[in-house]
Write a protein that holds these residues in place. Structure first.
Motif, mmCIF file in Angstrom:
data_model
loop_
_atom_site.group_PDB
_atom_site.id
_atom_site.type_symbol
_atom_site.label_atom_id
_atom_site.label_comp_id
_atom_site.label_asym_id
_atom_site.label_seq_id
_atom_site.Cartn_x
_atom_site.Cartn_y
_atom_site.Cartn_z
ATOM 1 N N ALA A 38 0.986 -1.161 0.115
ATOM 2 C CA ALA A 38 0.049 0.191 -0.002
ATOM 3 C C ALA A 38 0.994 1.291 -0.183
ATOM 4 O O ALA A 38 0.669 2.237 -0.600
ATOM 5 N N ARG A 41 2.062 1.468 -3.389
ATOM 6 C CA ARG A 41 0.901 2.011 -4.232
ATOM 7 C C ARG A 41 0.787 3.321 -4.249
ATOM 8 O O ARG A 41 0.223 3.891 -5.468
ATOM 9 N N ARG A 42 1.306 4.024 -3.457
ATOM 10 C CA ARG A 42 1.027 5.580 -3.210
ATOM 11 C C ARG A 42 2.152 6.393 -3.864
ATOM 12 O O ARG A 42 2.114 7.436 -3.961
ATOM 13 N N GLN A 49 4.043 1.975 -9.376
ATOM 14 C CA GLN A 49 2.368 1.800 -9.017
ATOM 15 C C GLN A 49 1.536 0.641 -9.921
ATOM 16 O O GLN A 49 0.589 0.042 -9.540
ATOM 17 N N ILE A 52 0.981 -2.926 -8.970
ATOM 18 C CA ILE A 52 0.326 -3.213 -7.824
ATOM 19 C C ILE A 52 -1.007 -2.828 -8.283
ATOM 20 O O ILE A 52 -2.077 -3.711 -7.691
ATOM 21 N N ARG A 53 -1.458 -1.702 -8.980
ATOM 22 C CA ARG A 53 -2.617 -1.524 -9.652
ATOM 23 C C ARG A 53 -3.259 -2.738 -10.263
ATOM 24 O O ARG A 53 -4.406 -3.078 -10.053
ATOM 25 N N ILE A 111 -4.814 -4.059 0.466
ATOM 26 C CA ILE A 111 -3.882 -2.945 0.062
ATOM 27 C C ILE A 111 -4.752 -1.827 -0.410
ATOM 28 O O ILE A 111 -4.332 -0.711 0.115
ATOM 29 N N GLU A 112 -5.872 -2.039 -1.088
ATOM 30 C CA GLU A 112 -6.862 -0.734 -1.117
ATOM 31 C C GLU A 112 -7.268 -0.130 0.475
ATOM 32 O O GLU A 112 -7.307 0.996 0.314
ATOM 33 N N ARG A 115 -4.366 1.773 1.756
ATOM 34 C CA ARG A 115 -4.182 3.021 1.094
ATOM 35 C C ARG A 115 -5.195 4.013 1.460
ATOM 36 O O ARG A 115 -4.650 5.178 1.646
#
Lengths: 242, 260
Positions: A38, A41-42, A49, A52-53, A111-112, A115
């Protein structure tokens, strides 16, 4: 119904144990992977990114059952290759396949969730930390992560419950969790009540879990629940969760 | 057009539909099958139900002079769905057993029944006694006679029960299972396929009536005796006039009524 429950109590208890394993192991493993992912991911860098997305959208966008079939029957097609790699012992067992599929799935969701938690940390607090001269590591340890977990906590609890219930699909690859034993018992008795018993067992586990999670949440947010703090929170427009 | 004439038209349509549905209900029998048990009942490449059971069912309906519609239903819910009225007959190569007879009535058998073990050629298993198979992983389709047989007779082996026969075959071929127990005819058929070439029949035929029952029959609800009688009469007729043999020979080298 009670006599039916007693008749199958041994098997249902074993099933509950398997269900708990199928829930807790993937959720805990996923929690370990989800936090660093996460954070990555940012990062603004697209090369960090994008993979992971992609991972997240695949596992959130397809049914858990399909993922389970993909891992279980998919790996069966590659037995020779997996044997050569020394991995077949892992994919041979249905329970390992289920644990793998569930861990990947839960990682994507967590992860979401994380995030969202990281994004919602009050910018003012981060600035205050920086102003005090905190290194990025200290800043994460003392400001960002505690706050992110506090914010994400209810959603994480939700994810555990979803995993618990979603895990019932494991019975289609012959795993004897609550649902697996229930289906077997039903095929022997044709007594629909066995499904009610299974429903009650799931309800029992989720209820106990919700109570446990709420207590934990109360502790995490202890400082927010003191009367003099409540007014401050209200003034800031932050919703206290308890 | 006025509102009234619209209404009249609608009423007329409704009445016609109602009338036709009554006729439909009288002369139509709904047959339930699994659709996942080749060569008995399965979906062909056009997505249509096909197989021995389907041909027998259609021949019986022709003999009885009624329309038939097929309804596909997963195996583990196939008896509950019959009792819930989703269809009137189960025609899905179901063994006639005492336990099933507590729930449903069966017609006369339209196939003889027997089961067999199938194992990997490389495993070289010859003895299929419970003691010899202790610790082995044995698979079967769930909610079946072979599943019950394994659970009752092989407590020291790991029994895995699958939703479909295809899934059992797949896992035996790729080595997740040491053995499987299955109905003799589909097993013989499968062993002749590319996938089945991994494996071979092991041990003697299992014919214990406690598990394999009294042959393969069609199941109807217990209060549907009239339908059962009609099916029995039609079955006797197609065996008599050679239609049964003709269908049998389309699929199998052995006669399913005698297993010879």
């Amino acid at each position: 119904m009670i006599s039916l429950a007693l008749e199958y109590s041994d098997k249902l208890l074993m099933g509950m144990w398997v269900t708990l394993q199928l829930t807790l192991i993937p959720v805990l493993l996923a929690a370990c992977f989800a936090l660093p992912l996460a954070v990555l991911r940012r990062k603004p860098n697209l090369w960090v990114q994008a993979p992971i997305r992609l991972f997240v959208s695949f596992f959130r966008g397809t049914p858990l059952l399909a993922q389970l079939f993909l891992v279980y029957y998919g790996s069966g097609q590659f037995r020779e290759e997996l044997s050569a790699l020394g991995l077949w012992w892992f994919f041979r067992e249905p329970i390992y396949c289920a644990l793998l599929a569930f861990t990947l799935n839960s990682t994507a969701y967590q992860i979401e969730i994380m995030r969202g938690g990281l994004q919602s940390v009050n910018v003012g607090e981060i600035e205050a930390g920086l102003a005090c001269g905190m290194t990025p590591l200290t800043l994460h340890r003392r400001i960002i992560l505690p706050n992110a977990y506090r914010i994400a906590f209810p959603a994480l609890g939700n994810e555990v419950i979803l995993m618990l219930k979603g895990g019932a699909v494991a019975s289609v690859i012959t795993i004897l969790d609550i649902m697996g034993h229930t289906r077997r018992a039903f095929s022997q008795t044709f007594d629909i009540n066995i499904y009610f018993i299974a429903a009650i067992l799931y309800l029992l586990i989720t209820t106990l879990f919700v109570l446990f999670w709420r207590t934990l949440e109360g502790r995490l947010n202890h400082h927010l629940n003191r009367p003099e703090q409540r007014t401050v929170i209200a003034a800031r427009g932050v919703t206290a969760v308890n | 057009m006025t509102m009234l004439s619209h209404l009249k038209k609608l009423t007329a349509i409704a009445v016609t539909l109602l009338a036709s549905s009554t006729i439909w209900a009288q002369s139509t029998i709904r047959l339930g099958t699994e659709g996942a048990y080749p060569p008995f009942n399965y979906y062909d490449s056009n997505g249509q139900l096909a197989g021995f059971d389907i041909d027998i069912g259609n021949a019986l309906c022709e003999q009885m002079g009624v329309n038939c519609v097929w309804v596909a239903q997963d195996w583990d819910g196939i008896i509950p769905a019959l009792m819930a009225g989703r269809y009137d007959v189960i025609l899905a190569s179901m063994f006639i057993t005492d336990r099933r007879m507590e729930q449903v009535s069966f017609t006369d058998p339209y196939q003889a029944s027997a089961m067999t073990f199938v194992g990997h050629k490389s495993a070289n298993i010859t003895d299929v006694s419970p003691a010899a198979l202790a610790g082995k992983t044995i698979g079967a389709q769930g909610s079946t006679t072979q599943g019950d047989f394994l659970e009752a007779q092989y407590p020291d082996s790991t029994i895995r029960l699958y939703p479909t026969q295809d899934a059992v075959n797949l896992d035996l071929a790729n080595g997740r299972l040491d053995l499987q127990a299955g109905d003799i005819i589909p097993m013989v058929e499968w062993l002749q396929t590319q996938e089945g070439s991994c494996c071979e029949r092991v041990g003697e035929l299992i014919t214990d009536p406690e598990y394999v029952g009294y042959g393969v029959g069609m199941a109807v609800r217990k209060n549907d005796d009239a339908l059962r009688e009609r099916l029995n009469a039609a079955l006797a007729a197609i065996i008599e006039n050679g239609v049964y043999d003709e269908i049998n020979n389309r699929y199998f080298d052995v006669n399913l009524l005698t297993l010879e």
